[in-house]
Design a protein around this motif. Sequence first.
Motif, mmCIF file in Angstrom:
data_model
loop_
_atom_site.group_PDB
_atom_site.id
_atom_site.type_symbol
_atom_site.label_atom_id
_atom_site.label_comp_id
_atom_site.label_asym_id
_atom_site.label_seq_id
_atom_site.Cartn_x
_atom_site.Cartn_y
_atom_site.Cartn_z
ATOM 1 N N PHE A 134 9.015 5.524 10.183
ATOM 2 C CA PHE A 134 9.875 4.524 9.532
ATOM 3 C C PHE A 134 9.124 3.221 9.260
ATOM 4 N N PHE A 135 8.018 3.022 9.974
ATOM 5 C CA PHE A 135 7.257 1.784 9.796
ATOM 6 C C PHE A 135 5.974 1.996 8.992
ATOM 7 N N SER A 136 5.773 3.198 8.491
ATOM 8 C CA SER A 136 4.541 3.506 7.766
ATOM 9 C C SER A 136 4.568 2.840 6.378
ATOM 10 N N PRO A 137 3.656 1.867 6.136
ATOM 11 C CA PRO A 137 3.716 1.156 4.850
ATOM 12 C C PRO A 137 3.507 2.075 3.648
ATOM 13 N N SER A 138 2.754 3.152 3.840
ATOM 14 C CA SER A 138 2.525 4.032 2.703
ATOM 15 C C SER A 138 3.789 4.804 2.317
ATOM 16 N N ARG A 139 4.788 4.808 3.193
ATOM 17 C CA ARG A 139 6.032 5.501 2.877
ATOM 18 C C ARG A 139 7.226 4.563 2.697
ATOM 19 N N ASN A 140 7.192 3.393 3.349
ATOM 20 C CA ASN A 140 8.424 2.581 3.322
ATOM 21 C C ASN A 140 8.352 1.367 2.407
ATOM 22 N N GLN A 141 7.253 1.212 1.654
ATOM 23 C CA GLN A 141 7.182 0.045 0.782
ATOM 24 C C GLN A 141 7.680 0.357 -0.634
ATOM 25 N N VAL A 142 8.251 -0.661 -1.247
ATOM 26 C CA VAL A 142 8.710 -0.565 -2.624
ATOM 27 C C VAL A 142 7.536 -0.891 -3.552
ATOM 28 N N ASP A 143 7.425 -0.142 -4.643
ATOM 29 C CA ASP A 143 6.361 -0.409 -5.617
ATOM 30 C C ASP A 143 6.830 -1.515 -6.578
ATOM 31 N N ASN A 144 6.594 -2.778 -6.186
ATOM 32 C CA ASN A 144 6.972 -3.889 -7.079
ATOM 33 C C ASN A 144 6.027 -5.088 -6.940
ATOM 34 N N PRO A 145 4.722 -4.852 -6.733
ATOM 35 C CA PRO A 145 3.847 -5.995 -6.449
ATOM 36 C C PRO A 145 3.703 -6.970 -7.613
ATOM 37 N N ARG A 146 3.854 -6.487 -8.849
ATOM 38 C CA ARG A 146 3.702 -7.417 -9.975
ATOM 39 C C ARG A 146 4.941 -8.290 -10.127
ATOM 40 N N GLU A 147 6.091 -7.712 -9.760
ATOM 41 C CA GLU A 147 7.338 -8.433 -9.959
ATOM 42 C C GLU A 147 7.591 -9.445 -8.850
ATOM 43 N N LYS A 148 7.185 -9.076 -7.622
ATOM 44 C CA LYS A 148 7.558 -9.885 -6.471
ATOM 45 C C LYS A 148 6.318 -10.154 -5.634
ATOM 46 N N ARG A 149 6.056 -11.406 -5.336
ATOM 47 C CA ARG A 149 4.870 -11.724 -4.555
ATOM 48 C C ARG A 149 5.107 -11.376 -3.093
ATOM 49 N N HIS A 150 4.170 -10.602 -2.558
ATOM 50 C CA HIS A 150 4.284 -10.112 -1.191
ATOM 51 C C HIS A 150 3.212 -10.825 -0.390
ATOM 52 N N ILE B 49 0.799 -1.225 0.000
ATOM 53 C CA ILE B 49 0.000 0.000 0.000
ATOM 54 C C ILE B 49 0.838 1.284 0.000
ATOM 55 N N PRO B 50 1.986 1.317 -0.704
ATOM 56 C CA PRO B 50 2.702 2.595 -0.734
ATOM 57 C C PRO B 50 1.835 3.651 -1.408
ATOM 58 N N THR B 51 1.907 4.882 -0.919
ATOM 59 C CA THR B 51 1.217 5.969 -1.622
ATOM 60 C C THR B 51 1.987 6.216 -2.916
ATOM 61 N N MET B 52 1.295 6.066 -4.038
ATOM 62 C CA MET B 52 1.943 6.199 -5.345
ATOM 63 C C MET B 52 1.888 7.652 -5.809
ATOM 64 N N PRO B 53 2.790 8.019 -6.709
ATOM 65 C CA PRO B 53 3.886 7.231 -7.256
ATOM 66 C C PRO B 53 4.928 6.940 -6.183
ATOM 67 N N ALA B 54 5.410 5.709 -6.156
ATOM 68 C CA ALA B 54 6.349 5.284 -5.124
ATOM 69 C C ALA B 54 7.620 4.755 -5.780
ATOM 70 N N PRO B 55 8.718 4.734 -5.019
ATOM 71 C CA PRO B 55 9.978 4.216 -5.566
ATOM 72 C C PRO B 55 9.844 2.744 -5.963
ATOM 73 N N ILE B 56 10.586 2.356 -6.998
ATOM 74 C CA ILE B 56 10.488 0.970 -7.452
ATOM 75 C C ILE B 56 11.659 0.118 -6.958
ATOM 76 N N ASN B 57 12.487 0.680 -6.090
ATOM 77 C CA ASN B 57 13.531 -0.145 -5.465
ATOM 78 C C ASN B 57 13.840 0.378 -4.063
ATOM 79 N N GLN B 58 14.622 -0.407 -3.334
ATOM 80 C CA GLN B 58 14.905 -0.099 -1.931
ATOM 81 C C GLN B 58 15.654 1.224 -1.778
ATOM 82 N N ALA B 59 16.576 1.485 -2.715
ATOM 83 C CA ALA B 59 17.344 2.734 -2.631
ATOM 84 C C ALA B 59 16.389 3.926 -2.736
ATOM 85 N N GLY B 60 15.399 3.797 -3.589
ATOM 86 C CA GLY B 60 14.417 4.867 -3.736
ATOM 87 C C GLY B 60 13.631 5.084 -2.460
ATOM 88 N N VAL B 61 13.324 3.983 -1.766
ATOM 89 C CA VAL B 61 12.590 4.089 -0.504
ATOM 90 C C VAL B 61 13.435 4.814 0.537
#
Lengths: 242, 512
Positions: free
Chosen positions: A213-229, A36-48
Amino acid sequence: MSLFFSLLFIVATLVLVIGLARKIFQYARTPAPLKIPTMPAPINQAGVVMRLFREVVFFESLFKSTKWTWLFGWMFHLGLLLVLLRHLRYFMDPVWLPIQLIQPFGKYAGFAMVIGLAGLLVRRIFVDRVRYISSPSDYLWLVILIVIGFSGLMMSFVVHTDVVMVKSFFVGLLGFDFGTLPLDLPLMVHLLLVALLMLLFPFSKLLHVPGLFFSPSRNQVDNPREKRHIAPWAKAMEDQQS
Amino acid sequence: MAKADFETPELHEYVDVPAVTEGTMAHLSPFVAKPDHNTDLNFPPQLVEDWHARALDKLDDLRSRYRGLQVYLDSCVKCGSCTDKCHYFLGTKDPKNMPVGRQDLLRKVYRRYFTFAGKYFPKLVGAEDLTRDTLDEWYSYYHQCSQCRRCSVFCPYGIDTAEISMAAREILDSIGYGQKYCNEIIAKLNKIGNNLGLPGPALQDTLEGLEEDVEDDTGVAVKYPLDQKGADILLVTPSADFFAEPHVDGLIGYGKVFHEAGVSWTLSSYASEAANFGMFIGSYENMRRVSLRIRKAALDLGVKRIVFGECGHAWRVAYSFLNTLAGPFDFLDPDYPVPQHILEFTWDQIQKGNLKFDKSANDDKVLTFHDSCNVARATRMGNKPGGQFEIPRNVIKAVCNNYVDMHHETIGERTFCCGGGGGLLTDDLMEIRVKGALPRMTALRNAMEEEGVTHMAAICAICKSQFTKVLPYYGMDMDQIVSVHQLVSDAIILTGQDDDEDGEESENEGEA
C-alpha cells in the motif's frame, strides 16, 4: 499450560499490533520525493484505488509475470483469507451471519491453502533461480505455514478437538479471562506456530502486506506536469539554496 | 579502445531463460571516477578511510528520505517473479543480474545493520556484514543495471530495482567510490552546458551547417536558432543530437516541424543538454542542479514553452521530475504542458493538418519501433495513459507506409532496454552492453526474418548510440537504427520546397 498460551497470545498480539503500527507509521512518515509510478499509471486517485485493488485481490503484476507462481500464491492467499474469516467464529458469540455463511467454504479452503504452499515450496526448491535467492527463513516460512494449515486440517477432518472449549478460551481471553484449552497435540502445534507467526510478522518479509500500500511505484498518481510534487526535505533544500 | 574479450551471445528464435551460472560478470566494473570529477559533484575525492561508518550512515539517511527505498528493502518475499525479467540476466546468466539478486546485495547489508532479524539471526535471513568486498561487488553489479524498470512491472509490490541501484550508487559516491563515466559527464555539463562539452561557438557552427544542408537539400531556409531571446519555444535536446548519427537527422526533423508549424523556437547554449545524469547516480542534489539550468535558460530567453527532443531518461526527468526539481513553471504559457515532448508537438501539428508528408519518401524501409525503457515505464505522452506507446507509432505511421511491431512481449510496458541505459553507455562496459542487448536483438532479428523489417526507429539518444555500436556485434548493420524525426524529416514537404531532385514530383509538374 493454558496459562502459558493465554500469556503467549497476549504478548503475540501486542507485538503484532505495535510492531505493525510502528512500521506503518515509519512508511507513512517517510516522504516519496519524486513521482515514480510504474507507467502506464492511473491519472487520478480513483484509478490508483483500482490499481491497488487489482493488485491486492488478483495479484495483477504477478499474473503478468509467471502463471505457476501466481496460481500457487493466489490459492494460498485466497485460502488463507477464507480460513481466517472462518476462524472469527472462535472469537465471537453469537457468530455473525456472514461468518456462518463462509463456514463450508472456509473449511475446505484449508486444502487450497496447503496445496498452494506446497506448490510454492516445490518451486522454491526446484527452480534454480528461486533456489538461489532463498534464505533459510524463506523455506521456514513455508514450512511453518504448511504445518499450521496441516494441523488445522487434522483437527477439522481427522482428530477432532473440543472446539467449544477452544472457543470459550479465546472469547474469554478477549476479556482477559484466562480459561483452559484442550491439551491435544495438533492444537498445541497449531497455536504455538500461529503465535510465532504473529511475533515475527513485523520483523520479516511478511511486511509485504503493508508495504504494497505504500509502494510509490503502485500508489502514485501520474500527474507530475499538472501538480507540483515536492517532499518537505527537498523544499527545505530549495529554500536554503535560493 | 581495446577490443573487448568476450563472446557475443548467439541469436535464437527465443531468448531462453538461462540456467543460473554464478560469477559470470563478477569481473566487470566500470572505470572509477577521478578525484576532480568527484569533488565537482560535492563527493569526496576518493574512497574515504571511514567508508564503513559513512556508507551505513548514508543508507540510513536515504531510507529516511525515500519511502520507496525503505518499502522495497522490507517487502521482497523472494517469490522469483522478477528473476527472468532482466535483459542483463538473460544475456549473462549471472544470478546477481537477476533483479532480486541485485537488490539483495544492498538488502543483505540493510538487514544486517538495521533489522532485528539480521542483527541477531543473520544466517537465517541472509544478512551479511558490510566489507570492502561488498563495496566492490556493489560497484560492479550496480553498474550493470540500466535502471529500465522492467522488473518493477512484474513485481507484485512494484519493487523497482532502479531505485535500489540509484541508492547504492549514491552511497558509493558519498564515500568517494564514484563511476568515471557519469561523474565526468555531470562535471562537464556543470562547466560547459552539455554532456559532450560542446561550447556555444561549436554549437553555433554546427547549427549553421545544418541550415546550409537543409537549404541545399530543399531550397527552403529552415532556421536552427541558438540563444534567440523572445522565441516562443525553448528546445532542450540531448547533445548527441548536434552531431552523432542518426541523432542529428532527428534534430533536422525537429527544425523542419517547427518551421512548418510556424512557431519561433530556439536552442540554448547554457542548457544545451536534455539528459540528466544526476538521475543515474541517484543524487537529488545533482539532478536538481542540472535541471535548474533549464529553468534559468527559459527565464533568460523569455520563452513561453519548453519542448524536449528525443531522449529516454531525459524525458523521464523532464516529464516526471522537472516540475519537482526546478518548478513551478508559472512563468510559462499555461495552455501547454510543461514540458512537452517533441513527439507530442509533432503529433498535435499532424492532427491539426499543419504538416504535409510524402510517405513514399520512406518506402525504401520497413519500420519497427523500439520503445525506450524510461519513456515506456517512467513517463507519459499526451493525456491518456499509454500515450507514450501510441503517439510515437502514430507519428511513424503518418510518415511511413510500412510499419510493423516487434513481438508483443518485447514492446510497450514490457519493452526491453537497449542495454546501454542508466550510465552504462561507456566502452569500459561494452561486454554488459552487448550481452544485455540480446533480447532486443532477438526480437529485431525475428521481425526482420518474419516481417521483412529493415529499420528500427528509436526516440532516445542512448538507444541510438547503443544500437549503432551493438548491431554489428549481432551481424546486423549499424545504419538500421533511425530517429523518429529523421523519418519525419525525410517525408515532410516544406512549403515552397524545391522539388527538382524528386523525379516523380517534377514529372507531375511537367505534365501539369
